[in-house]
Design an enzyme around this catalytic site. Sequence first.
Site, PDB file in Angstrom:
ATOM      1  N   ASN A 173       0.807  -1.229   0.000  1.00  0.00           N
ATOM      2  CA  ASN A 173       0.000   0.000   0.000  1.00  0.00           C
ATOM      3  C   ASN A 173       0.840   1.278   0.000  1.00  0.00           C
ATOM      4  O   ASN A 173       0.487   2.257  -0.652  1.00  0.00           O
ATOM      5  CB  ASN A 173      -1.007  -0.009   1.157  1.00  0.00           C
ATOM      6  N   GLY A 195       2.190  -6.179   7.609  1.00  0.00           N
ATOM      7  CA  GLY A 195       1.241  -7.001   6.874  1.00  0.00           C
ATOM      8  C   GLY A 195       0.120  -7.487   7.771  1.00  0.00           C
ATOM      9  O   GLY A 195      -0.265  -6.814   8.737  1.00  0.00           O
ATOM     10  N   SER A 196      -0.377  -8.683   7.491  1.00  0.00           N
ATOM     11  CA  SER A 196      -1.579  -9.181   8.161  1.00  0.00           C
ATOM     12  C   SER A 196      -1.270  -9.786   9.527  1.00  0.00           C
ATOM     13  O   SER A 196      -0.142 -10.205   9.809  1.00  0.00           O
ATOM     14  CB  SER A 196      -2.247 -10.252   7.282  1.00  0.00           C
ATOM     15  N   GLY A 223       1.817 -12.166  10.681  1.00  0.00           N
ATOM     16  CA  GLY A 223       2.585 -11.680  11.817  1.00  0.00           C
ATOM     17  C   GLY A 223       2.659 -12.697  12.940  1.00  0.00           C
ATOM     18  O   GLY A 223       3.721 -12.893  13.553  1.00  0.00           O
ATOM     19  N   GLU A 247       4.165  -4.779  12.365  1.00  0.00           N
ATOM     20  CA  GLU A 247       3.112  -3.773  12.220  1.00  0.00           C
ATOM     21  C   GLU A 247       1.987  -4.460  11.467  1.00  0.00           C
ATOM     22  O   GLU A 247       2.098  -4.700  10.258  1.00  0.00           O
ATOM     23  CB  GLU A 247       3.666  -2.545  11.473  1.00  0.00           C
ATOM     24  N   CYS A 257      -3.286   1.174   6.769  1.00  0.00           N
ATOM     25  CA  CYS A 257      -3.444   0.457   8.038  1.00  0.00           C
ATOM     26  C   CYS A 257      -3.999   1.353   9.136  1.00  0.00           C
ATOM     27  O   CYS A 257      -4.689   0.888  10.036  1.00  0.00           O
ATOM     28  CB  CYS A 257      -2.111  -0.150   8.466  1.00  0.00           C
TER      29      CYS A 257
END
Length: 470
Positions: free
Chosen positions: A149, A224-225, A229, A244, A278
């Site tokens: 992103n 990421g997701s 994570g 993050e 995010c």
Amino acid sequence: MDMLIGGKHISSEDLEDVVNPYNGEVIDAVPIAHRQTVDLAIAEANKAKESLCEMSAFKVSNKLFNVVEKLKANREDFAGLLTSEVGKPINESLVELDRSIETLKLAAEEAKRIYGESVPLDAGLNGKGFFAFTQRLPLGVVAAITPFNYPLNLTIHKIAPAIACKNTVIVKPPTEAPLTVMKFCELLNEEFPDGVVNTVTGYGSEVGDHLVTSPDINKISFTGSITTGMMISQKAGMKKVTLELGGNDPMIVFADADIDKAVKGVINGAFLNAGQVCMGVKRIIADNEIAEEFAEKLVLETEKLVMGDPSDSKTTLGTLISEKAAMQVEETVNNAVNEGAKILTGGTRDGAFYEATVIDNVTPEMDLVINETFGPVAPIIRVNDVDEAINVANDTDYGLQAGVFTNDYALAMRCAQEIEAGTVFVNKQSTFRTDNMPFGGFKSSGVGKEGIKYAVEEMTKTKLIGLNLR
């Protein structure tokens, strides 16, 4: 575009097309790396550690400033490439370039400020007559796994502080949008010894997993997701990790708020980069007393957004990263409507485009707001009082950032204290970040902090040296 490993360009028999989400055209292709290629990158990064550590902080800083100038000189080219592979409007891409330049400057400055401290051992039992001090030392090799992103800025947030404190880096750019990151790493390689910066492209299931489990990597920095994570945290062993993992950020609008300012906050916060942020505004919690007026004004401003060709400077809403991503947003919104929510404007998909959508009568139990909806959707949840607003704000697994709109600063401070988030802004939406601030959330939003100074702390180890002067 080839991978950069040890200063050499490396390809593969397997290639992955990089597709423009706006028109479906193939922009370029990148190699699909396998384990042996990752092993080569790890070896080269470890081999380059000594040459980087031999550099003075002054030299490292100057070289980073040289990259700043090169990025400035190529600002428009980088922004155009960013728009092509991500689908964000060109004006937003130019802002990402400006932030990237600023982030790199901060890292160049921080390279000269990696301080230890003196430690008063005589404050402890038997410590009289000792002098002790600490040094901050590089960890070694940092692996940066970055998202699509904000591919350039978020990559720089990982690799610039890593190099500033003399770590070598291996970057796994996002499969959907790797080109801008790879091009930037070429600029870094022009300034630093071969192997200081390396890129490996490919799938997370192979490339990312091997980086995470390798004993020759000292830190993983991942954006990421939650699912990925959690897997990283379980597999990383003794490595340091910064994770993050996104957000489901609330924005509370109280009855005494400046409604126009709050509406502007949603426009900037929910629809920036087609909602693929995010820290975007994902849940609007509005006091019933002003909810109707707020919704009407929000619809009027939302309908002014221009959806179209991302390369056109008039466009304010581009595509999502893919048609599949847009379809997921469409399905989530439609499910909310079936459960009783009401679309006030938008709600239509066209390929990878999804209209800026305002949806009212949303309840906290709907999947639209339980999970992070990564698209241009502004869901309104109506509440009756402060307690309900704070409870709804905290009713999520995430805790990245939050915004509160009120002119009552006692109320604002109560919210700031009670909302479970890494950052709470007053009279500003959650979608705000300066590149020097500590950035990172609570709960499932991750562990560790980014922001150059804070990232350097996460990417160094502390050694104590004690001298017996008795």
